[in-house]
Design a protein around this motif. Structure first.
Motif, short mmCIF file in Angstrom:
data_model
loop_
_atom_site.label_atom_id
_atom_site.label_comp_id
_atom_site.label_asym_id
_atom_site.label_seq_id
_atom_site.Cartn_x
_atom_site.Cartn_y
_atom_site.Cartn_z
N UNK A 126 8.85 1.11 1.27
CA UNK A 126 8.78 2.50 0.80
C UNK A 126 10.18 3.10 0.67
N UNK A 127 11.01 2.89 1.66
CA UNK A 127 12.34 3.49 1.65
C UNK A 127 13.19 2.97 0.50
N UNK A 128 13.06 1.67 0.21
CA UNK A 128 13.90 1.05 -0.82
C UNK A 128 13.09 0.72 -2.08
N UNK A 129 12.06 1.50 -2.29
CA UNK A 129 11.13 1.22 -3.39
C UNK A 129 11.82 1.11 -4.74
N UNK A 130 12.81 1.94 -4.98
CA UNK A 130 13.46 1.96 -6.29
C UNK A 130 14.24 0.69 -6.58
N UNK A 131 14.57 -0.07 -5.55
CA UNK A 131 15.31 -1.32 -5.77
C UNK A 131 14.53 -2.55 -5.28
N UNK A 132 13.23 -2.37 -5.05
CA UNK A 132 12.42 -3.45 -4.52
C UNK A 132 12.30 -4.58 -5.55
N UNK A 133 12.73 -5.79 -5.19
CA UNK A 133 12.58 -6.92 -6.12
C UNK A 133 11.12 -7.35 -6.21
N UNK A 134 10.78 -8.21 -7.16
CA UNK A 134 9.44 -8.79 -7.18
C UNK A 134 9.11 -9.44 -5.84
N UNK A 135 7.87 -9.25 -5.38
CA UNK A 135 7.45 -9.68 -4.04
C UNK A 135 6.28 -10.64 -4.13
N UNK A 136 6.35 -11.71 -3.36
CA UNK A 136 5.21 -12.61 -3.18
C UNK A 136 5.06 -12.90 -1.70
N UNK A 137 3.82 -12.88 -1.20
CA UNK A 137 3.58 -13.33 0.17
C UNK A 137 2.19 -13.93 0.28
N UNK A 148 6.85 -16.64 9.04
CA UNK A 148 6.60 -15.95 10.31
C UNK A 148 7.69 -14.92 10.59
N UNK A 149 8.49 -15.10 11.66
CA UNK A 149 9.61 -14.20 11.90
C UNK A 149 10.57 -14.19 10.71
N UNK A 150 10.73 -15.35 10.08
CA UNK A 150 11.58 -15.44 8.90
C UNK A 150 10.99 -14.73 7.70
N UNK A 151 9.65 -14.65 7.63
CA UNK A 151 9.03 -13.86 6.58
C UNK A 151 9.31 -12.39 6.77
N UNK A 152 9.23 -11.93 8.01
CA UNK A 152 9.60 -10.56 8.33
C UNK A 152 11.04 -10.29 7.91
N UNK A 153 11.94 -11.21 8.26
CA UNK A 153 13.35 -11.04 7.90
C UNK A 153 13.56 -11.06 6.41
N UNK A 154 12.93 -12.00 5.71
CA UNK A 154 13.14 -12.14 4.27
C UNK A 154 12.62 -10.93 3.51
N UNK A 155 11.43 -10.47 3.84
CA UNK A 155 10.85 -9.32 3.12
C UNK A 155 11.64 -8.05 3.41
N UNK A 156 12.01 -7.86 4.66
CA UNK A 156 12.73 -6.64 5.03
C UNK A 156 14.16 -6.65 4.49
N UNK A 157 14.89 -7.74 4.70
CA UNK A 157 16.26 -7.83 4.19
C UNK A 157 16.27 -7.85 2.67
N UNK A 172 14.29 -6.38 0.66
CA UNK A 172 14.11 -5.02 0.15
C UNK A 172 15.34 -4.16 0.41
N UNK A 173 15.86 -4.24 1.62
CA UNK A 173 17.01 -3.41 1.99
C UNK A 173 18.24 -3.74 1.16
N UNK A 174 18.38 -5.01 0.81
CA UNK A 174 19.49 -5.46 -0.04
C UNK A 174 18.94 -5.85 -1.41
N UNK A 175 18.02 -5.06 -1.90
CA UNK A 175 17.34 -5.37 -3.15
C UNK A 175 18.26 -5.48 -4.35
#
Length: 279
Positions: free
Chosen positions: A213-224, A155-164, A166-169
């Motif tokens: 999109x902004x951090x696409x070049x460092x985006x780790x593998x994603x699952x949701x 939930x809110x933690x999913x928002x945090x995990x996916x966003x953080x 990517x930003x710290x990919x």
């Protein structure tokens, strides 16, 4: 005062935190321990509940999985509402998961939930991305600067995990979300605080897809994943579609269930196995 109770002195890293305390192993149960650490990012102390596989040696390097809770919760939420540590331990014992450290921090305890964002002079994002891994490395045997990092949340933690994530990919091997908020306005479904309190200087930080999109070049593998009866299902479907349209590789799964602990307790295991694929 810095208190260490788990690491031999000869492998304790140089402390980064002025005050840090960890629970006494003599009183722990189910391989859970608790850390309280003071950090400028919280302007005070934050809690982390940690599952540590038994038998970890001084020369071991284990992966660290950070799990973020949803609104209303804290460091106890994942272990004491889902039993994730018990289920993970059983799978590790059976050889179905590699040994891994599971770190479950509080979100900083702001309002009904901080959304793991910088706000009101606190930096709940850096608390998760920087302080939590460093506190684990300073205190937990098997955690060191070479430990692979992963992050997931609900939930809110999913928002945090996916966003953080990517930003710290550059820090994370893979990232995941369950029943995730995908954009900040969705927090209105859960909290009484006004949305204006969460507003970010950079609007990109308010949306998972825009962050991807902004951090696409460092985006780790994603699952949701998301339950088909979840109030956030359409937002998760929209994120999946946007990622598909942009050619962003990811795993997206829909399952039976709603926005509830029975769902997250079941499907967090799929995320842990997903992370194991990137070791």
């Amino acid at each position: 005062m810095v208190i260490f109770r788990t690491r031999p002195e000869n492998i304790t890293p140089t402390p980064r935190f002025k005050t840090l305390e960890i629970s006494n192993p003599a009183y722990e149960s189910n391989n859970l321990r608790f850390i309280t650490v003071k950090t400028p990012n919280l302007k005070g102390r934050g809690d982390i509940c940690v599952y540590v596989p038994p038998g970890t040696g001084p020369n071991d390097t284990l992966p660290i999985v950070i799990l973020l809770h949803g609104v209303y919760g804290s460091a106890w939420s994942w272990p004491l509402s889902s039993g994730v540590h018990i289920n993970a331990h059983e799978l590790i014992e059976k050889g179905q998961l590699p040994p891994m450290i599971i770190a479950m921090p509080s979100d900083g305890m702001w309002g009904d939930g901080s959304a793991f964002l910088p706000l009101d002079g606190y930096n709940f994002e850096k608390w998760i991305a920087e302080d939590v891994p460093d506190a684990i490395i300073e205190t937990i045997r098997g955690a060191n600067s070479q430990s692979p990092l992963f992050i997931a949340g609900l939930s809110m933690g999913g928002f945090g995990a996916l966003r953080i994530g990517a930003k710290y990919g550059h820090k994370f091997r893979a990232i995941a979300g369950h029943s995730s908020m995908t954009s900040l306005p969705q927090i209105k479904f859960f909290v009484e605080e006004s949305l204006k309190h969460y507003a970010q200087d950079n609007i990109t930080d308010e949306d998972v897809f825009e962050t991807f999109l902004k951090y696409r070049k460092q985006l780790p593998p994603v699952r949701f994943d998301c339950g088909v009866n979840d109030l956030l299902i359409n937002y998760n479907r929209a994120l999946h579609k946007k990622m598909d349209n942009e050619g962003m590789l990811h795993q997206y799964v829909e399952n039976a269930g709603g926005h509830e602990w029975s769902y997250w307790a079941t499907h967090i295991i799929h995320t842990l196995k997903f992370f194991a694929c990137y070791l």
